[in-house]
Design an enzyme around this catalytic site. Structure first.
Site, PDB file in Angstrom:
ATOM      1  N   PHE A 138      47.038  28.981  36.801  1.00  0.00           N
ATOM      2  CA  PHE A 138      47.036  30.128  38.016  1.00  0.00           C
ATOM      3  C   PHE A 138      45.522  30.179  38.579  1.00  0.00           C
ATOM      4  O   PHE A 138      44.582  30.435  37.682  1.00  0.00           O
ATOM      5  CB  PHE A 138      47.428  31.698  37.241  1.00  0.00           C
ATOM      6  CG  PHE A 138      47.426  32.687  37.927  1.00  0.00           C
ATOM      7  CD1 PHE A 138      48.446  32.685  38.897  1.00  0.00           C
ATOM      8  CD2 PHE A 138      46.308  33.576  37.984  1.00  0.00           C
ATOM      9  CE1 PHE A 138      48.602  33.849  39.689  1.00  0.00           C
ATOM     10  CE2 PHE A 138      46.547  34.698  38.702  1.00  0.00           C
ATOM     11  CZ  PHE A 138      47.621  34.745  39.852  1.00  0.00           C
ATOM     12  N   ASP A 223      37.742  26.998  36.649  1.00  0.00           N
ATOM     13  CA  ASP A 223      38.237  28.364  37.001  1.00  0.00           C
ATOM     14  C   ASP A 223      37.856  29.159  35.724  1.00  0.00           C
ATOM     15  O   ASP A 223      38.777  29.166  34.929  1.00  0.00           O
ATOM     16  CB  ASP A 223      39.737  28.635  37.523  1.00  0.00           C
ATOM     17  CG  ASP A 223      40.176  29.989  37.746  1.00  0.00           C
ATOM     18  OD1 ASP A 223      39.297  30.837  37.551  1.00  0.00           O
ATOM     19  OD2 ASP A 223      41.322  29.951  38.304  1.00  0.00           O
ATOM     20  N   LYS A 252      37.305  38.879  37.322  1.00  0.00           N
ATOM     21  CA  LYS A 252      37.633  39.738  36.366  1.00  0.00           C
ATOM     22  C   LYS A 252      36.575  40.732  35.540  1.00  0.00           C
ATOM     23  O   LYS A 252      36.054  41.692  36.153  1.00  0.00           O
ATOM     24  CB  LYS A 252      38.590  38.870  35.199  1.00  0.00           C
ATOM     25  CG  LYS A 252      39.941  38.808  36.282  1.00  0.00           C
ATOM     26  CD  LYS A 252      41.033  38.451  35.071  1.00  0.00           C
ATOM     27  CE  LYS A 252      42.237  38.322  35.985  1.00  0.00           C
ATOM     28  NZ  LYS A 252      42.843  37.191  35.982  1.00  0.00           N
TER      29      LYS A 252
HETATM   30  C1  LIG Z   1      43.098  36.481  37.342  1.00  0.00           C
HETATM   31  C2  LIG Z   1      43.037  35.125  37.790  1.00  0.00           C
HETATM   32  C3  LIG Z   1      42.899  34.742  39.022  1.00  0.00           C
HETATM   33  C4  LIG Z   1      42.899  35.554  40.218  1.00  0.00           C
HETATM   34  O1  LIG Z   1      42.035  36.664  40.138  1.00  0.00           O
HETATM   35  P1  LIG Z   1      42.124  38.044  41.450  1.00  0.00           P
HETATM   36  O2  LIG Z   1      41.169  38.710  41.253  1.00  0.00           O
HETATM   37  O3  LIG Z   1      43.661  38.416  40.874  1.00  0.00           O
HETATM   38  O4  LIG Z   1      42.399  37.341  42.735  1.00  0.00           O
HETATM   39  C5  LIG Z   1      42.304  33.387  39.189  1.00  0.00           C
HETATM   40  N1  LIG Z   1      42.087  32.576  38.186  1.00  0.00           N
HETATM   41  C6  LIG Z   1      42.546  33.057  37.057  1.00  0.00           C
HETATM   42  C7  LIG Z   1      42.383  32.129  35.816  1.00  0.00           C
HETATM   43  C8  LIG Z   1      42.848  34.304  36.580  1.00  0.00           C
HETATM   44  O5  LIG Z   1      43.161  34.572  35.272  1.00  0.00           O
END
Ligand SMILES: *Cc1c(COP(=O)(O)O)cnc(C)c1O
Length: 404
Positions: A138, A223, A252
């Site tokens: 994700f 990521d 986050k």
């Molecule tokens: C939450 C998340 C995202 C997206 O972040 P947003 O602030 O919702 O755009 C991308 N990568 C990972 C691994 C995530 O957990």
């Protein structure tokens, strides 16, 4: 006279893309929240791994108030002191030399992907455009990031998806090797899959990706939107693995609840994000930067990071104890305070049923897919809240077991 909003107002006025719980929390302090009726909840969700210092932590409140009375917003026509301090602090604490600031994780990943493509074009030519990512990964909800993400349901039904994206299997180097070639631009990977079910990478897997990228002149992008900023017990999860990416994304926990994101890169790579190639109105906003700097400085200390590991052990102990009694889990895993408990065969696919029961018992938790109960609480959650919260979560699980 203004009336108090209700959950029905959601259905009436808000786009139907979410399905929020029936209660509306109105106030939070530390790891506790209260709803409109004054019911109290202990928070193991942390706003989906965002509220790294709980709710309304005094250090963050102070940073926000101070900056709120100083300067809110300029534009990227000017730079500003909080953004400069945040970027310097990130550089000093990580492998990176340069920082691009934005407002969310998806936006940080969008920047990373665009930068990777630019870098490839400038150094190797147009043909080098393939991005490899992983099934179940994700990376955000922009169209590029859902397409790179490994959950097709998020990109289907929106028209033609961006091209040049390939998906391999997580923790399976051979599946990556089969896709690698001269045309590989970058590999994007979470050091631990979050939404995909709390699956930590094998060290050999990440090391192998680094080697493959080096062999094929491709960039390695981590990521760390969910795993970053102390969440796993290190500032960034790559430190657990001894593997250094070329680009890393963070969001986050970085803002502790204030919207902020960052893309970190080496000097050589960042050069391709030349003047005018990319931007963001709110990126590097003084308010967001001031809060993120306060969060970063508070979290990146030996005390707080050691506390994450200590709380991991406490939570694991509770989950194991609950499982000995009720046999609901087949695996308890994760790093630091990003933990997952996989449902056992008898409760296959039923992690979601725990959440409303937990709310009734006064606890908030998360899931990661249909089969994993996920916990991502405050990194400074008081031990007393862990004890009481786990007792409440256990009552919810007892009720799940009683339902049969
Ligand atoms: C939450 C998340 C995202 C997206 O972040 P947003 O602030 O919702 O755009 C991308 N990568 C990972 C691994 C995530 O957990």
């Amino acid at each position: 006279m203004s009336t108090t909003p209700t959950r029905q107002d959601f259905d009436q006025y808000m786009a139907p893309n979410y399905s929020p719980q029936p209660v509306i929390p109105v106030h939070g302090e530390g790891s506790r929240l209260w709803d409109q009726q004054g019911h109290e909840y202990i928070d193991f969700a942390g706003g989906i791994a965002v509220n790294a210092l709980g709710h309304c932590h005094p250090v963050l409140v102070d940073a926000l108030k101070t900056q709120g009375e100083t300067l809110w917003h300029l534009s990227n026509v000017f730079t500003n002191e909080p953004a400069l301090k945040l970027a310097k602090s990130l550089v000093e604490r990580t492998f990176a030399d340069k920082v691009f600031l934005c407002s969310s994780g998806g936006e940080a990943n969008e920047a990373a992907l665009k930068l990777a493509r630019r870098y490839a074009v400038e150094h190797h030519g147009e043909h080098k455009d393939k991005i490899i990512s992983f099934a179940k990964s994700f990376h955000g909800r922009t169209f590029f990031t859902v397409s790179v993400g490994g959950q097709p349901k998020y990109s289907q039904g929106f028209g033609p998806v961006p091209g040049g994206i390939l998906h391999a299997d997580y923790n399976d180097l051979d599946s990556v090797r089969q896709l690698m070639g001269d045309d590989t631009c970058a590999i994007m990977v979470e050091p631990m899959q979050g939404e995909g079910g709390l699956i930590p990478a094998d060290p050999e897997f990440l090391q192998g990706l680094r080697t493959l990228c080096d062999e094929h002149n491709a960039l390695l992008v981590f990521d760390e939107v969910q795993t970053g900023v102390g969440r796993t017990g290190k500032l960034y999860a790559y430190e657990h693995y001894g593997v250094t990416p070329d680009i890393l994304t963070s969001a986050k926990a970085l803002g502790g609840g204030f919207p902020v994101g960052a893309m970190l890169a080496t000097d050589d790579v960042a050069k391709s994000l030349a003047i005018g190639t990319h931007g963001s109105t709110y990126g590097g906003n003084p308010l967001a930067s001031a809060v993120a700097l306060a969060a970063l400085e508070f979290i990146d200390t030996p005390d707080v990071l050691a506390g994450v590991n200590k709380r991991h052990d406490l939570l694991r102990g509770h989950l194991e104890r609950i499982n000995e009694k009720h046999g609901v889990f087949s695996d308890i895993r994760g790093l630091g305070l990003l933990m997952g408990a996989q449902m056992s065969d008898a409760f296959e696919g039923r992690a979601k049923e725990i959440l409303p029961l937990a709310i009734e018992e006064g606890a908030m938790a998360l899931i990661a897919g249909p089969n994993v109960l996920r916990l991502a609480p405050s990194l400074v959650m008081p031990e007393a809240d862990i004890e009481e919260g786990m007792a409440r979560l256990e009552r919810a699980i007892e009720r799940l077991v009683a339902k049969g």
